[in-house]
Design an enzyme around this catalytic site. Structure first.
Site, PDB file in Angstrom:
ATOM      1  N   ARG A  35       0.826  -1.220   0.000  1.00  0.00           N
ATOM      2  CA  ARG A  35       0.000   0.000   0.000  1.00  0.00           C
ATOM      3  C   ARG A  35       0.858   1.267   0.000  1.00  0.00           C
ATOM      4  O   ARG A  35       0.479   2.286  -0.584  1.00  0.00           O
ATOM      5  CB  ARG A  35      -0.927   0.009   1.209  1.00  0.00           C
ATOM      6  N   LYS A 198     -22.056 -16.882  -0.839  1.00  0.00           N
ATOM      7  CA  LYS A 198     -23.503 -16.686  -0.720  1.00  0.00           C
ATOM      8  C   LYS A 198     -24.115 -15.776  -1.783  1.00  0.00           C
ATOM      9  O   LYS A 198     -23.530 -14.771  -2.159  1.00  0.00           O
ATOM     10  CB  LYS A 198     -23.809 -16.063   0.640  1.00  0.00           C
ATOM     11  N   GLY A 354     -12.742  -8.369  -1.959  1.00  0.00           N
ATOM     12  CA  GLY A 354     -12.623  -9.412  -0.940  1.00  0.00           C
ATOM     13  C   GLY A 354     -11.721 -10.562  -1.299  1.00  0.00           C
ATOM     14  O   GLY A 354     -10.563 -10.377  -1.656  1.00  0.00           O
TER      15      GLY A 354
HETATM   16  P1  AMP Z   1     -16.969 -14.252  -0.830  1.00  0.00           P
HETATM   17  O1  AMP Z   1     -16.302 -13.501   0.282  1.00  0.00           O
HETATM   18  O2  AMP Z   1     -18.452 -14.126  -0.861  1.00  0.00           O
HETATM   19  O3  AMP Z   1     -16.319 -13.992  -2.172  1.00  0.00           O
HETATM   20  O4  AMP Z   1     -16.768 -15.781  -0.495  1.00  0.00           O
HETATM   21  C1  AMP Z   1     -15.508 -16.381  -0.480  1.00  0.00           C
HETATM   22  C2  AMP Z   1     -15.614 -17.691   0.214  1.00  0.00           C
HETATM   23  O5  AMP Z   1     -16.488 -18.535  -0.469  1.00  0.00           O
HETATM   24  C3  AMP Z   1     -14.284 -18.389   0.275  1.00  0.00           C
HETATM   25  O6  AMP Z   1     -13.844 -18.396   1.602  1.00  0.00           O
HETATM   26  C4  AMP Z   1     -14.615 -19.815  -0.207  1.00  0.00           C
HETATM   27  O7  AMP Z   1     -14.067 -20.809   0.615  1.00  0.00           O
HETATM   28  C5  AMP Z   1     -16.121 -19.856  -0.136  1.00  0.00           C
HETATM   29  N1  AMP Z   1     -16.667 -20.833  -1.082  1.00  0.00           N
HETATM   30  C6  AMP Z   1     -16.466 -20.914  -2.389  1.00  0.00           C
HETATM   31  N2  AMP Z   1     -17.094 -22.008  -2.890  1.00  0.00           N
HETATM   32  C7  AMP Z   1     -17.716 -22.616  -1.866  1.00  0.00           C
HETATM   33  C8  AMP Z   1     -18.512 -23.807  -1.754  1.00  0.00           C
HETATM   34  N3  AMP Z   1     -18.793 -24.557  -2.805  1.00  0.00           N
HETATM   35  N4  AMP Z   1     -18.973 -24.130  -0.531  1.00  0.00           N
HETATM   36  C9  AMP Z   1     -18.684 -23.363   0.534  1.00  0.00           C
HETATM   37  N5  AMP Z   1     -17.933 -22.239   0.478  1.00  0.00           N
HETATM   38  C10 AMP Z   1     -17.463 -21.882  -0.707  1.00  0.00           C
END
Ligand code: AMP
Length: 396
Positions: A35, A198, A354
């Site tokens: 950064r 999610k 993220g």
């Molecule tokens: P996000 O912060 O919403 O981008 O979510 C990222 C997280 O989604 C990561 O920590 C992954 O481990 C999780 N993730 C991705 N695919 C899956 C899955 N099939 N089942 C559970 N968690 C998942």
């Protein structure tokens, strides 16, 4: 859009909001200077013009209290080393001490102010506090994309006191251009790859980008809500039952808008949420009870690659599997490789928001994509179509 190039800083003092919220180890040494290095071009431009720079930032979450562990004095050496100029530090960010240090600041010098968040007034966006800060510059430069989604005193309110004398730093300008290229001016076909855990956390992004993209690839944990909503069996996979209707609505909207949606057809299912779990590849809509989909399957990756390779503009947000576990990282790596290949063939690729940045860094794709966004929350809000207050304050 006013940038640094519109200003000559000779004999001028620039008040620069930087993002020096860097990680420190137990001895208060900076463990990752990216950064600081990222702000270097902006600071050098001011100095090379013959001006001086007043740098302000937050560090951690001191919640309005002085906290020696979160003093920006700890990062002085790292900044001096990166810029190649010995930085002066003042133990406050407003008040008499700062007035004095500011008055004696000479061309070519850098003054680093103390952590802005030692004052509650920073995060509440207090106008009197912002006005005090505004005394420390002839020109205000915002180069902190990571906090551009916050209407804080130093990121937004202070700009009100610099009518005609405010601009974006190089880093922030680059972020804005990269997002514009995906959301407005990108060469077609434009493809968004959305993964992650999610649907609920991505819904606003999905709804916003349906108007901008030709292809939408959905992967990761989100998949199963879409599959179950269409009558598939998802076993023990992560699924938001209360978002199934929303998922169907997204598919309907996509159809109406002529967006091609690509959803996994097969998955790597596991009998436990564990790196050493038993695994099998199964059809995405017939996952047995006791099994959960943790990564994209081979046919899915083949399909996704085909779409990615014909895209000219690519946005990637969110892993397509549980990449933190080696056994379920292959899908995310394959997506990274496909984006790498598309980028080499001339596509513009932006990764941001993220966990996708963590994945990109972990697997070494950082230099292979066109742009990796530095701001997690700010990037997500941009993709949701929100106007970031820190950006609006410069434009207004
Ligand atoms: P996000 O912060 O919403 O981008 O979510 C990222 C997280 O989604 C990561 O920590 C992954 O481990 C999780 N993730 C991705 N695919 C899956 C899955 N099939 N089942 C559970 N968690 C998942």
């Amino acid at each position: 859009m006013k940038t640094l190039e519109d200003f000559n800083f000779e004999d001028k003092k620039a008040l620069i909001r930087v993002d020096f919220n860097v990680p420190l180890d137990a001895e208060f040494k900076v463990t990752d200077t990216s950064r600081i290095d990222a702000a270097k071009p902006t600071i050098l431009k001011v100095l090379e013009d013959g001006g001086s720079a007043v740098l302000m930032s937050h560090l951690g979450r001191p919640k309005g209290q002085r906290n020696a562990d979160l003093s920006l004095k700890h990062i002085c050496n790292a900044v001096s080393d990166s810029i190649g100029v010995q930085v002066k530090f003042v133990e406050d960010c407003v008040g008499e001490k700062v007035d004095e240090a500011y008055a004696s600041l000479q061309s070519g010098e850098i003054l680093l102010l103390e952590n802005l968040r030692f004052y509650d007034e920073e995060t509440t966006g207090d106008a009197a506090f912002a006005e005090q800060l505004s005394n420390y510059g002839d020109v205000y430069v915002n180069d902190a994309f990571g906090t551009a989604h916050r209407a804080h005193a130093s990121t937004t309110i202070v700009a009100n006191y610099f009518e005609g004398n405010k601009c974006f730093g190089y880093l922030l300008a680059k972020e804005i251009k990269a997002i514009e290229r995906v959301m407005q001016t990108g060469e077609k076909p434009v493809t968004a790859i959305l993964g992650g855990a999610k649907v609920s956390s991505k819904i606003t992004i999905i709804e916003n980008i349906l108007d901008k993209v030709d292809h939408l690839i959905i992967g990761g944990g989100m998949t199963y809500t879409f599959i179950k909503a269409q009558g598939g069996q998802v076993g023990d996979s992560i699924c938001e039952d209360d978002k199934m209707e929303l998922a169907l609505d997204i598919l309907k909207q996509a159809k109406e808008k002529g967006v091609e949606v690509h959803i996994p057809v097969d998955v790597l299912a596991a009998d436990d949420f564990d790196n050493n779990a038993k695994t099998q590849v199964v059809a995405v809509d017939s996952i047995p009870e006791g099994w959960q989909g943790l990564d994209a399957g081979p046919q899915t990756l083949h399909n996704f690659k085909e779409v990615i390779l014909k895209s000219k503009t690519i946005l990637w947000n969110g892993p397509v599997g549980v990449f933190e576990m080696e056994s379920f990282a292959k899908g995310t790596i394959a997506i990274g490789n496909a984006i790498d290949e598309a980028t080499q063939n001339g596509a513009f690729s932006l990764v941001g928001g993220g966990d996708s940045v963590a994945a990109v860094k972990q697997f070494g794709f950082e230099d292979k994509v066109s742009y990796v966004s530095t701001g997690g929350g700010a990037m997500l809000e941009s993709l949701e179509g929100k106007t970031l207050p820190g950006i609006a304050a410069i434009l207004g």
